[in-house]
Design an enzyme around this catalytic site. Structure first.
Site, PDB file in Angstrom:
ATOM      1  CD  GLU A  84      -8.400  16.095   1.338  1.00  0.00           C
ATOM      2  OE1 GLU A  84      -9.538  15.940   0.878  1.00  0.00           O
ATOM      3  OE2 GLU A  84      -7.439  16.541   0.688  1.00  0.00           O
TER       4      GLU A  84
ATOM      5  CD  GLU B   7       0.514   9.653  12.404  1.00  0.00           C
ATOM      6  OE1 GLU B   7       0.848   9.171  13.512  1.00  0.00           O
ATOM      7  OE2 GLU B   7       0.140   8.945  11.448  1.00  0.00           O
TER       8      GLU B   7
ATOM      9  CD  GLU C 131      -3.137  11.122   9.806  1.00  0.00           C
ATOM     10  OE1 GLU C 131      -2.572  10.082  10.127  1.00  0.00           O
ATOM     11  OE2 GLU C 131      -2.539  12.073   9.241  1.00  0.00           O
TER      12      GLU C 131
ATOM     13  NE  ARG D 223       0.188 -21.395   1.825  1.00  0.00           N
ATOM     14  CZ  ARG D 223      -0.450 -22.528   2.098  1.00  0.00           C
ATOM     15  NH1 ARG D 223      -1.757 -22.616   1.930  1.00  0.00           N
ATOM     16  NH2 ARG D 223       0.214 -23.569   2.545  1.00  0.00           N
TER      17      ARG D 223
END
Length: 196
Positions: free
Chosen positions: A145, A103, A147, A44
């Protein structure tokens, strides 16, 4: 078809060994050897993710705070609710407050945790907490930074049309919309808390 069994022991896979394959700045890739329910062995491969939050932020006029951000893996700009990963040791509410402010520049006085979602159960451990926020005030945003994103407001009808037409395909945002629709219809209540 029958009722779900009381136990899932007949489905469980037991870990025999676990090896790190790759360690990035915040993601890790692992390869585990497991024993299947029938006794055979299998591999997996999966990504270990620190977890994240998503915020359904509601403006006084009922519109929703949204973002447009280029997402490199799919090579396109996506329409999304504000979201971000948990920092080590950070709780969901603290992360939701931080991400919304960083944001979008918005702070919220009222918060409600709607629930959680597992966006990619086939290959990652990621869990996203779904938060609602209202009683918003706008301030200055503080992007990380590197973004880059646009912040805008949209109505529920606009978002529904974009989902229908394939313009809004981000899974977490689609789940946030489902929660919003259920809450606004009075079917899924939220336990709001005032946060100073």
């Amino acid at each position: 078809m029958s009722d779900a069994p009381l136990s899932d022991d007949h489905l469980r896979e037991d870990t025999l060994s676990s090896e790190p394959v790759y360690q990035g700045k915040f993601l890790q890739m692992r390869c585990d050897r497991v024993r299947l329910p029938d006794g055979r062995e299998a591999s997996r491969e999966y990504v270990v993710h620190p977890g994240a939050v998503m915020v359904v932020a509601i403006l006084p006029d009922g519109r929703l705070v949204m973002e447009r951000q280029y997402r490199y893996p799919v090579r396109q700009t996506m329409i999304e609710f504000p979201a971000g990963k948990l920092d080590q040791g950070e709780g969901g509410l603290a992360c939701a407050q931080r991400e919304l402010l960083e944001e979008t520049g918005y702070r919220a006085k009222r918060w409600a945790k709607a629930g959680i979602m597992h966006p990619v159960i086939g290959y990652a451990t990621e869990v996203i907490e779904v938060w609602f926020a209202d009683d918003l005030t706008l301030g200055e945003r503080h992007l990380d930074e590197g973004e880059f994103l646009d912040v805008f407001a949209a109505t529920q009808d606009e978002l529904e049309a974009w989902m229908r037409d394939g313009q809004l395909t981000d899974a977490k945002t689609v789940v946030g919309m489902m929660w919003l629709l259920q809450w606004r219809a009075g079917r899924w209540p939220l336990d709001w808390q005032v946060v100073s």
